[in-house]
Structure formats: structure tokens, C-alpha cells
Design a protein around this motif. Structure first.
Motif, mmCIF file in Angstrom:
data_model
loop_
_atom_site.group_PDB
_atom_site.id
_atom_site.type_symbol
_atom_site.label_atom_id
_atom_site.label_comp_id
_atom_site.label_asym_id
_atom_site.label_seq_id
_atom_site.Cartn_x
_atom_site.Cartn_y
_atom_site.Cartn_z
ATOM 1 N N GLY A 52 -5.418 2.736 3.857
ATOM 2 C CA GLY A 52 -5.661 3.152 2.478
ATOM 3 C C GLY A 52 -4.500 3.935 1.904
ATOM 4 O O GLY A 52 -4.105 3.741 0.740
ATOM 5 N N LEU A 53 -3.927 4.833 2.704
ATOM 6 C CA LEU A 53 -2.793 5.637 2.242
ATOM 7 C C LEU A 53 -1.599 4.744 1.929
ATOM 8 O O LEU A 53 -0.922 4.923 0.897
ATOM 9 C CB LEU A 53 -2.420 6.669 3.308
ATOM 10 C CG LEU A 53 -1.245 7.590 2.978
ATOM 11 C CD1 LEU A 53 -1.557 8.459 1.769
ATOM 12 C CD2 LEU A 53 -0.902 8.470 4.185
ATOM 13 N N THR A 54 -1.333 3.789 2.789
ATOM 14 C CA THR A 54 -0.207 2.866 2.572
ATOM 15 C C THR A 54 -0.350 2.119 1.256
ATOM 16 O O THR A 54 0.597 2.021 0.463
ATOM 17 C CB THR A 54 -0.116 1.864 3.741
ATOM 18 O OG1 THR A 54 0.228 2.569 4.943
ATOM 19 C CG2 THR A 54 0.916 0.784 3.467
ATOM 20 N N LEU A 86 1.332 1.491 -4.558
ATOM 21 C CA LEU A 86 1.064 1.427 -5.989
ATOM 22 C C LEU A 86 1.776 2.546 -6.743
ATOM 23 O O LEU A 86 2.299 2.341 -7.843
ATOM 24 C CB LEU A 86 -0.447 1.527 -6.231
ATOM 25 C CG LEU A 86 -1.292 0.340 -5.767
ATOM 26 C CD1 LEU A 86 -2.771 0.662 -5.922
ATOM 27 C CD2 LEU A 86 -0.933 -0.922 -6.533
ATOM 28 N N GLU A 87 1.801 3.718 -6.140
ATOM 29 C CA GLU A 87 2.337 4.887 -6.833
ATOM 30 C C GLU A 87 3.864 4.896 -6.887
ATOM 31 O O GLU A 87 4.452 5.337 -7.877
ATOM 32 C CB GLU A 87 1.835 6.160 -6.148
ATOM 33 C CG GLU A 87 2.120 7.427 -6.928
ATOM 34 C CD GLU A 87 1.323 8.622 -6.413
ATOM 35 O OE1 GLU A 87 1.620 9.746 -6.844
ATOM 36 O OE2 GLU A 87 0.404 8.431 -5.588
ATOM 37 N N TYR A 88 4.505 4.410 -5.838
ATOM 38 C CA TYR A 88 5.968 4.527 -5.737
ATOM 39 C C TYR A 88 6.686 3.193 -5.543
ATOM 40 O O TYR A 88 7.872 3.177 -5.210
ATOM 41 C CB TYR A 88 6.331 5.448 -4.564
ATOM 42 C CG TYR A 88 5.854 6.860 -4.742
ATOM 43 C CD1 TYR A 88 6.514 7.742 -5.600
ATOM 44 C CD2 TYR A 88 4.731 7.325 -4.065
ATOM 45 C CE1 TYR A 88 6.073 9.043 -5.773
ATOM 46 C CE2 TYR A 88 4.275 8.632 -4.234
ATOM 47 C CZ TYR A 88 4.950 9.483 -5.083
ATOM 48 O OH TYR A 88 4.508 10.765 -5.256
ATOM 49 N N GLY A 89 5.991 2.099 -5.755
ATOM 50 C CA GLY A 89 6.527 0.784 -5.391
ATOM 51 C C GLY A 89 7.828 0.380 -6.057
ATOM 52 O O GLY A 89 8.547 -0.482 -5.540
ATOM 53 N N SER A 90 8.171 0.985 -7.185
ATOM 54 C CA SER A 90 9.439 0.634 -7.833
ATOM 55 C C SER A 90 10.622 1.364 -7.199
ATOM 56 O O SER A 90 11.783 1.027 -7.472
ATOM 57 C CB SER A 90 9.392 0.960 -9.331
ATOM 58 O OG SER A 90 9.263 2.368 -9.531
ATOM 59 N N ASN A 92 4.565 -0.170 3.728
ATOM 60 C CA ASN A 92 3.823 -1.202 4.440
ATOM 61 C C ASN A 92 3.290 -0.621 5.745
ATOM 62 O O ASN A 92 3.768 0.417 6.217
ATOM 63 C CB ASN A 92 4.722 -2.408 4.739
ATOM 64 C CG ASN A 92 5.188 -3.102 3.472
ATOM 65 O OD1 ASN A 92 4.406 -3.748 2.777
ATOM 66 N ND2 ASN A 92 6.473 -2.956 3.152
ATOM 67 N N ALA A 93 2.321 -1.294 6.313
ATOM 68 C CA ALA A 93 1.765 -0.862 7.594
ATOM 69 C C ALA A 93 1.637 -2.053 8.521
ATOM 70 O O ALA A 93 1.448 -3.196 8.076
ATOM 71 C CB ALA A 93 0.400 -0.204 7.405
ATOM 72 N N ALA A 147 1.679 -4.185 2.058
ATOM 73 C CA ALA A 147 1.122 -5.159 2.998
ATOM 74 C C ALA A 147 0.639 -4.483 4.279
ATOM 75 O O ALA A 147 1.214 -3.489 4.720
ATOM 76 C CB ALA A 147 2.170 -6.214 3.343
ATOM 77 N N ILE A 148 -0.391 -5.038 4.861
ATOM 78 C CA ILE A 148 -0.902 -4.606 6.159
ATOM 79 C C ILE A 148 -0.758 -5.819 7.076
ATOM 80 O O ILE A 148 -1.446 -6.827 6.891
ATOM 81 C CB ILE A 148 -2.370 -4.159 6.098
ATOM 82 C CG1 ILE A 148 -2.608 -3.215 4.899
ATOM 83 C CG2 ILE A 148 -2.777 -3.530 7.414
ATOM 84 C CD1 ILE A 148 -1.780 -1.946 4.910
#
Length: 245
Positions: free
Chosen positions: A157-159, A164-168, A173-174, A231-232
């Protein structure tokens, strides 16, 4: 990756973490790795040229010291963070104690929060990549591993939230390793019946070598996976692919 940038690997003195250190350093990356086992850390440091920082990831001050050292060596840039440190606990749920819950959540989940938050400025400066080691137990429940499963599911969930928050700026990933031939599996590997029963649940019909997990981590850290974010990725030989006959 910039020549001055650094990759941090937590829990790097044994198992999957050690394989990650060896693989990344073998690719010419500058690696700072952490662990509690000073003797093992110094031995690996000499073997592959990575930089050992003794650190218990349950201790916030020690996490801060490890990230500060990496930031200094990387001139403010951290190209990658591999959140690998962790522990397991197998016990019937009703026999666990509050302190068991606190310990496993501290080592497996709080440490990832700490290391990631502390490293974030350097990761943003380098447009870096974070890879966190969850587990197949974070994807599906496993009997006798309720607390471990909860801690590893937290990392998934954290990943996704951080992607979403910092993807740019930073990729998150996990991986979800399955049954890997590390010391965590030693009791099973030493018992032929238990080993056979475990292997029977894996379509690949064997345990994985730690280096096979490290290869996936190295790919996720690298620019070769530049559009992979949130991605997981199971690394489990097909263990979680479905219901078996």
C-alpha cells in the motif's frame, strides 16, 4: 545515472540484500549498504567495494546517519533506495504478543517509512528509484504468518501511494519474493520433507537463488525500467499465479 549518485541497500549483509549489493556493485554502481552484522558487512565491503554502514533500521538515529552518509557521498543525490531489511515471525495468531506486533511492524514497515522519508530529498534530486521488498505473504495470507503478512501488505500500500504522490520525480516499486534459498529458509531447507512440500507449491519446482531476486531489483533501479512505477512484482516461480490442482 550520474557518477556521483549513490544507491542505498538496507539489510545488505545477508540473503537477498547481500545479493543486491553484489549485483549492483558488480554493475559499477556506488552502493552504501546497511546491516547490524558488522563482521559480515566488513567482509562484503572488502569483497565488492561497496560501503558498509552499520545500522539497525529500528533506530531512527541510525537510519538518519546512514542516509546522511549516503547523501554526503552522493553530493546530495541518491539514485536508488532498496528497502530490504526485514524479519519474520511464524506463530499462531492467538499466541502472539503486542510486543511481537510492535517489533515486526517497526522492522518491516516503520523502517521503510523512515528510510524513504529521509532519502526523499536525494532521490528527488537524482530522479531516483525506490524498490521495497515485500513478500508473497503481502499478496496472499499464509497460515501462521499473520503479523508478517500484515507488515508486508503495508509495504504494498505504501509503495502504491508514494508512486501516485511522487511519480513524476521518483519511481516507487515493490517486489514480492516467494521461497528463496536464504538463511530465513534454513529450517525448511534442512528438512527434506518440508522442503519437498514447499517446492510442490511452486510451479518452477525449486527455490530461487537470491541473485535471481537481485536481478529484478537491479532492473527496477535502472533506467531500463523507466516507465515502471507503482508496480508490485512477484518473484516467486509462479507460486501466487493461481489455484493449483
Amino acid at each position: 545515472m550520474n557518477e556521483s549518485s549513490i544507491i542505498i541497500v538496507t539489510g545488505g549483509t545477508h540473503g537477498i540484500g547481500q545479493a543486491c549489493v553484489e549485483t549492483l556493485a558488480g554493475q559499477g554502481q556506488r552502493v552504501v549498504f546497511t546491516g547490524r552484522d558488522e563482521a559480515a558487512g566488513q567482509m562484503l565491503e572488502k569483497k565488492c567495494g561497496a560501503i558498509f554502514q552499520q545500522c539497525d533500521v529500528a533506530d531512527e538515529d541510525q537510519c538518519h546517519a546512514a542516509v546522511t552518509r549516503a547523501m554526503d557521498l552522493g553530493q546530495g543525490r541518491i539514485a536508488g533506495l532498496v528497502n530490504n531489511a526485514g524479519m519474520s515471525l511464524r506463530a499462531p495468531f492467538e499466541e502472539t504478543r503486542t510486543e511481537d506486533w510492535d517489533r515486526i511492524m517497526t522492522v518491516n514497515a516503520r523502517s521503510v517509512y523512515l528510510m524513504t522519508r529521509l532519502a526523499l530529498p536525494g532521490l528527488r534530486a537524482a530522479k531516483g528509484s525506490v524498490v521495497t521488498t515485500s513478500s508473497v505473504a503481502g499478496l496472499v495470507g499464509q497460515r501462521g504468518l499473520a503479523l508478517y503478512t500484515a507488515s508486508k501488505a503495508t509495504l504494498i500500500g505504501l509503495t502504491q501511494a508514494l508512486a501516485l504522490e511522487y511519480g513524476s520525480e521518483v519511481r516507487f516499486n515493490a517486489i514480492a519474493p516467494g521461497q528463496i534459498g536464504t538463511r530465513m529458509m534454513q529450517k525448511i531447507m534442512d528438512d527434506p520433507e518440508r522442503l519437498a512440500a514447499t517446492v510442490a507449491t511452486i510451479p518452477a519446482a525449486r527455490l530461487a537463488e537470491p541473485r535471481e531476486v537481485a536481478d529484478v531489483v537491479a532492473w527496477l533501479i535502472s533506467d531500463a525500467s523507466s516507465f515502471v512505477n507503482g508496480a508490485i512484482i512477484p518473484v516467486d516461480g509462479g507460486e501466487t499465479a493461481g489455484i493449483f490442482d
